[in-house]
Structure formats: structure tokens, C-alpha cells
Design a protein around this motif. Sequence first.
Motif, short mmCIF file in Angstrom:
data_model
loop_
_atom_site.label_atom_id
_atom_site.label_comp_id
_atom_site.label_asym_id
_atom_site.label_seq_id
_atom_site.Cartn_x
_atom_site.Cartn_y
_atom_site.Cartn_z
N CYS A 65 -18.14 32.71 50.33
CA CYS A 65 -16.65 32.89 49.59
C CYS A 65 -15.82 31.66 49.80
O CYS A 65 -15.83 30.86 50.96
N TYR A 67 -11.98 29.93 48.07
CA TYR A 67 -10.97 29.56 47.02
C TYR A 67 -10.74 28.33 46.66
O TYR A 67 -11.22 27.30 47.27
N ALA A 89 -11.52 32.41 42.39
CA ALA A 89 -11.92 32.97 43.77
C ALA A 89 -13.39 33.05 43.62
O ALA A 89 -14.00 33.82 42.85
N SER A 91 -16.68 34.11 44.90
CA SER A 91 -17.49 35.25 46.12
C SER A 91 -18.73 35.53 45.48
O SER A 91 -19.06 36.59 44.70
N ALA A 104 -11.02 38.90 49.50
CA ALA A 104 -10.27 39.58 48.44
C ALA A 104 -8.91 40.22 48.87
O ALA A 104 -7.97 40.17 48.10
N LYS A 107 -6.44 36.93 48.59
CA LYS A 107 -6.29 36.13 47.47
C LYS A 107 -4.96 36.24 47.05
O LYS A 107 -4.43 35.16 46.86
N GLU A 120 -6.33 32.16 36.44
CA GLU A 120 -7.11 32.46 37.45
C GLU A 120 -8.72 33.00 36.99
O GLU A 120 -8.58 33.64 35.83
N GLN A 122 -12.26 34.82 38.68
CA GLN A 122 -13.26 35.44 39.65
C GLN A 122 -14.58 35.01 39.22
O GLN A 122 -15.05 35.29 38.21
#
Length: 139
Positions: A65, A67, A89, A91, A104, A107, A120, A122
Motif C-alpha cells: 500500500c 499514498y 490511496a 491498496s 485505511a 488515510k 481522491e 481509491q
Amino acid sequence: MANAASGMAVHDDCKLRFLELKAKRTYRFIVFKIEEKLKQVVVEKVGDPTQSYEDFSASLPVDECRYAVYDFDFVTEENCQKSRIFFIAWSPDNSRVRSKMIYASSKDRFKKELDGIQVELQATDPTEMDLDVIKSRAS
């Protein structure tokens, strides 16, 4: 200051580099990593303004993971040059469950430290953050 939910602090360098990206456009992207032993988010990699989106996506590990912040330049239908700062993000499905949980839970607090995020995303695999997705979310 540590995050109450996950205990992760944010290294000052993260905020400093983000401000440089936002204000001076010193970087095209920044990849952040949680150092579990230090209990803080740190800058893992920065990309200079000449680097491409492919360079950016290649800098994200396939099984861990992260950021990331990406400064996306584009031209609108009205032919205006614009830019959007994306927070991603990352992951991946094959990363450790513990790692996914830590990222998570940290974040939102981490994102608040980076004032100026506009979009944003994911992503659990590269198709969820490919250039077409970025383009569609930018406008």
C-alpha cells in the motif's frame, strides 16, 4: 501529532514537499509510505515535473500500500490549461491485510494534512487509476 485511530504521525517533510508541488510545481508526483516502526508517514519518492503518468504509476509497488499525490495537467474543451491535484490511496489486492488496515485507518487524517487535494481516488489495481480514469475525474 499522531492519529488517534492508527497512531500514525505525519513527517513534516510530507507537508513541505506537498506545498512545493502545489505552490511551486516542483514535482509531478509524490509517493508516501507508512513506516510502521516509526509510526509515521514519510516521503518515499518524488517525481520531477518532466516525468510522465507512466513513471508515476510504475513507482507504486505491486504488492504494498501507498499514498500518492499526482499533479495532473490537462486542457478543457474550452481550450483552457488546467491542473488538478489527485490524492491516490493505493491498496493492491495482494498487499498484507494489516497494511491495508493501517493505510485505511490513517488515510483521512493524512489527507487533511495536505491542504489542496482536489480529487481522491481509491485503487486496488492499476486499471482503477489508469490515465483514462484520471482524465474523466479531472474535468
